[in-house]
Design a protein around this motif. Structure first.
Motif, PDB file in Angstrom:
ATOM      1  N   VAL A 131      12.476  36.451  28.776  1.00  0.00           N
ATOM      2  CA  VAL A 131      12.603  35.562  27.630  1.00  0.00           C
ATOM      3  C   VAL A 131      11.218  35.083  27.229  1.00  0.00           C
ATOM      4  CG1 VAL A 131      14.929  34.796  28.237  1.00  0.00           C
ATOM      5  CG2 VAL A 131      12.938  33.517  29.068  1.00  0.00           C
ATOM      6  N   GLN A 132      11.170  34.428  26.076  1.00  0.00           N
ATOM      7  CA  GLN A 132       9.910  33.848  25.615  1.00  0.00           C
ATOM      8  C   GLN A 132       9.834  32.369  26.003  1.00  0.00           C
ATOM      9  OE1 GLN A 132       9.800  34.695  21.374  1.00  0.00           O
ATOM     10  NE2 GLN A 132       8.656  36.581  21.751  1.00  0.00           N
ATOM     11  N   ALA A 133       8.640  31.854  26.045  1.00  0.00           N
ATOM     12  CA  ALA A 133       8.441  30.439  26.335  1.00  0.00           C
ATOM     13  C   ALA A 133       9.246  29.598  25.345  1.00  0.00           C
ATOM     14  CB  ALA A 133       6.972  30.084  26.266  1.00  0.00           C
ATOM     15  N   GLY A 134       9.935  28.593  25.886  1.00  0.00           N
ATOM     16  CA  GLY A 134      10.760  27.730  25.062  1.00  0.00           C
ATOM     17  C   GLY A 134      12.223  28.124  25.017  1.00  0.00           C
ATOM     18  N   ASP A 135      12.523  29.337  25.455  1.00  0.00           N
ATOM     19  CA  ASP A 135      13.902  29.819  25.468  1.00  0.00           C
ATOM     20  C   ASP A 135      14.679  29.228  26.637  1.00  0.00           C
ATOM     21  OD1 ASP A 135      13.359  33.236  24.231  1.00  0.00           O
ATOM     22  OD2 ASP A 135      13.441  31.286  23.208  1.00  0.00           O
ATOM     23  N   SER A 136      15.964  29.558  26.668  1.00  0.00           N
ATOM     24  CA  SER A 136      16.851  29.101  27.734  1.00  0.00           C
ATOM     25  C   SER A 136      17.522  30.292  28.424  1.00  0.00           C
ATOM     26  CB  SER A 136      17.944  28.184  27.173  1.00  0.00           C
ATOM     27  OG  SER A 136      17.396  27.020  26.592  1.00  0.00           O
ATOM     28  N   LEU A 137      17.887  30.075  29.674  1.00  0.00           N
ATOM     29  CA  LEU A 137      18.671  31.027  30.442  1.00  0.00           C
ATOM     30  C   LEU A 137      19.625  30.244  31.324  1.00  0.00           C
ATOM     31  CD1 LEU A 137      16.248  33.766  31.886  1.00  0.00           C
ATOM     32  CD2 LEU A 137      18.146  34.134  30.301  1.00  0.00           C
ATOM     33  N   ARG A 138      20.758  30.862  31.627  1.00  0.00           N
ATOM     34  CA  ARG A 138      21.655  30.269  32.611  1.00  0.00           C
ATOM     35  C   ARG A 138      21.877  31.276  33.722  1.00  0.00           C
ATOM     36  NH1 ARG A 138      27.886  28.000  32.424  1.00  0.00           N
ATOM     37  NH2 ARG A 138      28.381  30.235  32.329  1.00  0.00           N
ATOM     38  N   LEU A 139      21.498  30.887  34.914  1.00  0.00           N
ATOM     39  CA  LEU A 139      21.737  31.704  36.090  1.00  0.00           C
ATOM     40  C   LEU A 139      23.081  31.326  36.702  1.00  0.00           C
ATOM     41  CD1 LEU A 139      18.241  31.601  37.837  1.00  0.00           C
ATOM     42  CD2 LEU A 139      19.050  33.114  36.014  1.00  0.00           C
ATOM     43  N   SER A 140      23.755  32.319  37.228  1.00  0.00           N
ATOM     44  CA  SER A 140      25.012  32.098  37.941  1.00  0.00           C
ATOM     45  C   SER A 140      24.885  32.655  39.347  1.00  0.00           C
ATOM     46  CB  SER A 140      26.170  32.787  37.228  1.00  0.00           C
ATOM     47  OG  SER A 140      26.361  32.286  35.934  1.00  0.00           O
ATOM     48  N   CYS A 141      25.611  32.052  40.248  1.00  0.00           N
ATOM     49  CA  CYS A 141      25.655  32.527  41.633  1.00  0.00           C
ATOM     50  C   CYS A 141      27.120  32.487  42.064  1.00  0.00           C
ATOM     51  CB  CYS A 141      24.794  31.654  42.525  1.00  0.00           C
ATOM     52  SG  CYS A 141      24.902  32.053  44.278  1.00  0.00           S
ATOM     53  N   ALA A 142      27.688  33.658  42.229  1.00  0.00           N
ATOM     54  CA  ALA A 142      29.078  33.766  42.633  1.00  0.00           C
ATOM     55  C   ALA A 142      29.168  33.915  44.143  1.00  0.00           C
ATOM     56  CB  ALA A 142      29.725  34.971  41.955  1.00  0.00           C
ATOM     57  N   ALA A 143      30.026  33.122  44.741  1.00  0.00           N
ATOM     58  CA  ALA A 143      30.179  33.126  46.196  1.00  0.00           C
ATOM     59  C   ALA A 143      31.532  33.690  46.619  1.00  0.00           C
ATOM     60  CB  ALA A 143      30.023  31.710  46.736  1.00  0.00           C
ATOM     61  N   SER A 144      31.512  34.406  47.703  1.00  0.00           N
ATOM     62  CA  SER A 144      32.764  34.884  48.277  1.00  0.00           C
ATOM     63  C   SER A 144      33.203  33.913  49.352  1.00  0.00           C
ATOM     64  CB  SER A 144      32.573  36.269  48.883  1.00  0.00           C
ATOM     65  OG  SER A 144      31.681  36.182  49.981  1.00  0.00           O
ATOM     66  N   GLY A 145      34.442  34.003  49.754  1.00  0.00           N
ATOM     67  CA  GLY A 145      34.926  33.160  50.834  1.00  0.00           C
ATOM     68  C   GLY A 145      35.655  31.931  50.326  1.00  0.00           C
ATOM     69  N   ARG A 146      36.537  31.416  51.156  1.00  0.00           N
ATOM     70  CA  ARG A 146      37.367  30.284  50.761  1.00  0.00           C
ATOM     71  C   ARG A 146      36.744  28.946  51.101  1.00  0.00           C
ATOM     72  NH1 ARG A 146      42.809  31.939  53.695  1.00  0.00           N
ATOM     73  NH2 ARG A 146      41.276  32.577  55.250  1.00  0.00           N
ATOM     74  N   THR A 147      35.545  28.955  51.708  1.00  0.00           N
ATOM     75  CA  THR A 147      34.943  27.694  52.128  1.00  0.00           C
ATOM     76  C   THR A 147      33.784  27.281  51.247  1.00  0.00           C
ATOM     77  OG1 THR A 147      33.482  28.883  53.657  1.00  0.00           O
ATOM     78  CG2 THR A 147      35.614  28.094  54.521  1.00  0.00           C
ATOM     79  N   PHE A 148      33.684  27.855  50.055  1.00  0.00           N
ATOM     80  CA  PHE A 148      32.558  27.561  49.165  1.00  0.00           C
ATOM     81  C   PHE A 148      32.413  26.065  48.939  1.00  0.00           C
ATOM     82  CE2 PHE A 148      29.539  28.103  45.867  1.00  0.00           C
ATOM     83  CZ  PHE A 148      29.900  27.273  44.816  1.00  0.00           C
ATOM     84  N   SER A 149      33.503  25.369  48.738  1.00  0.00           N
ATOM     85  CA  SER A 149      33.444  23.950  48.402  1.00  0.00           C
ATOM     86  C   SER A 149      32.920  23.086  49.542  1.00  0.00           C
ATOM     87  CB  SER A 149      34.815  23.443  47.965  1.00  0.00           C
ATOM     88  OG  SER A 149      35.757  23.617  49.000  1.00  0.00           O
ATOM     89  N   SER A 150      32.781  23.642  50.728  1.00  0.00           N
ATOM     90  CA  SER A 150      32.270  22.862  51.846  1.00  0.00           C
ATOM     91  C   SER A 150      30.757  22.978  51.999  1.00  0.00           C
ATOM     92  CB  SER A 150      32.941  23.303  53.154  1.00  0.00           C
ATOM     93  OG  SER A 150      32.604  24.631  53.473  1.00  0.00           O
ATOM     94  N   TYR A 151      30.137  23.788  51.170  1.00  0.00           N
ATOM     95  CA  TYR A 151      28.700  24.031  51.268  1.00  0.00           C
ATOM     96  C   TYR A 151      27.925  23.319  50.176  1.00  0.00           C
ATOM     97  CZ  TYR A 151      29.471  27.767  54.646  1.00  0.00           C
ATOM     98  OH  TYR A 151      29.807  28.479  55.757  1.00  0.00           O
ATOM     99  N   ALA A 152      26.781  22.786  50.556  1.00  0.00           N
ATOM    100  CA  ALA A 152      25.789  22.403  49.566  1.00  0.00           C
ATOM    101  C   ALA A 152      25.124  23.685  49.066  1.00  0.00           C
ATOM    102  CB  ALA A 152      24.753  21.486  50.186  1.00  0.00           C
ATOM    103  N   MET A 153      24.697  23.662  47.828  1.00  0.00           N
ATOM    104  CA  MET A 153      24.089  24.843  47.231  1.00  0.00           C
ATOM    105  C   MET A 153      22.706  24.511  46.700  1.00  0.00           C
ATOM    106  SD  MET A 153      26.384  27.143  47.673  1.00  0.00           S
ATOM    107  CE  MET A 153      25.679  28.453  46.662  1.00  0.00           C
ATOM    108  N   GLY A 154      21.829  25.477  46.823  1.00  0.00           N
ATOM    109  CA  GLY A 154      20.478  25.277  46.330  1.00  0.00           C
ATOM    110  C   GLY A 154      19.989  26.481  45.558  1.00  0.00           C
ATOM    111  N   TRP A 155      19.019  26.227  44.694  1.00  0.00           N
ATOM    112  CA  TRP A 155      18.284  27.286  44.016  1.00  0.00           C
ATOM    113  C   TRP A 155      16.821  27.185  44.441  1.00  0.00           C
ATOM    114  CZ3 TRP A 155      20.187  31.251  41.187  1.00  0.00           C
ATOM    115  CH2 TRP A 155      21.477  31.140  40.673  1.00  0.00           C
ATOM    116  N   PHE A 156      16.268  28.311  44.797  1.00  0.00           N
ATOM    117  CA  PHE A 156      14.858  28.421  45.145  1.00  0.00           C
ATOM    118  C   PHE A 156      14.262  29.534  44.277  1.00  0.00           C
ATOM    119  CE2 PHE A 156      14.351  25.870  49.050  1.00  0.00           C
ATOM    120  CZ  PHE A 156      15.666  25.525  49.271  1.00  0.00           C
ATOM    121  N   ARG A 157      12.943  29.567  44.234  1.00  0.00           N
ATOM    122  CA  ARG A 157      12.291  30.648  43.494  1.00  0.00           C
ATOM    123  C   ARG A 157      11.017  31.056  44.212  1.00  0.00           C
ATOM    124  NH1 ARG A 157      10.387  27.289  38.066  1.00  0.00           N
ATOM    125  NH2 ARG A 157       8.700  26.069  39.048  1.00  0.00           N
TER     126      ARG A 157
END
Length: 124
Positions: free
Chosen positions: A12-38
């Motif tokens: 993308v160009q400077a000033g634009d937007s993006l939305r990242l998604s992270c899909a998780a498997s497993g039935r215990t997703f709601s018990s985890y804290a989630m983070g984004w790193f780069r």
């Protein structure tokens, strides 16, 4: 066991937007804290944003505060990173991660599970 798959990266160009998604498997997703790193070329992996299991608490690196928003949908086992006003210095591979040691949300060692990463490139 949690498996994470990121998507939504791109060029993308400077000033634009993006939305990242992270899909998780497993039935215990709601018990985890989630983070984004780069990780940019030649640099160490750095914390970007984190969200607790319920979505009630969020934290951001100073460099992205006010521009990025982390959210989660536990019904869809998905965490998002909305990135607005992107800058060239945001260029990196972005990783999502799942963990349980939320008090240390900024520490990559708090996260036991990681995705493969998605490339975000911001041109000036």
């Amino acid at each position: 066991q949690v498996q994470l798959v990121e998507s939504g990266g791109g060029l993308v160009q400077a000033g634009d937007s993006l939305r990242l998604s992270c899909a998780a498997s497993g039935r215990t997703f709601s018990s985890y804290a989630m983070g984004w790193f780069r990780q940019a070329p030649g640099k160490e992996r750095e914390f970007v944003a984190a969200i607790d299991w319920s979505g009630g608490r969020t934290y951001y690196a100073q460099s992205v505060k006010g521009r990025f928003t982390i959210s989660r949908d536990n019904a869809k086992n998905t965490v998002y990173l909305q990135m607005n006003s992107l800058k060239p210095e945001d260029t990196a591979v972005y990783y999502c991660a799942a963990g349980t040691n939320f008090p240390r949300y900024y520490d990559s060692r708090s996260y036991a599970y990681w995705g493969q990463g998605t490339q975000v490139t911001v041109s000036s």
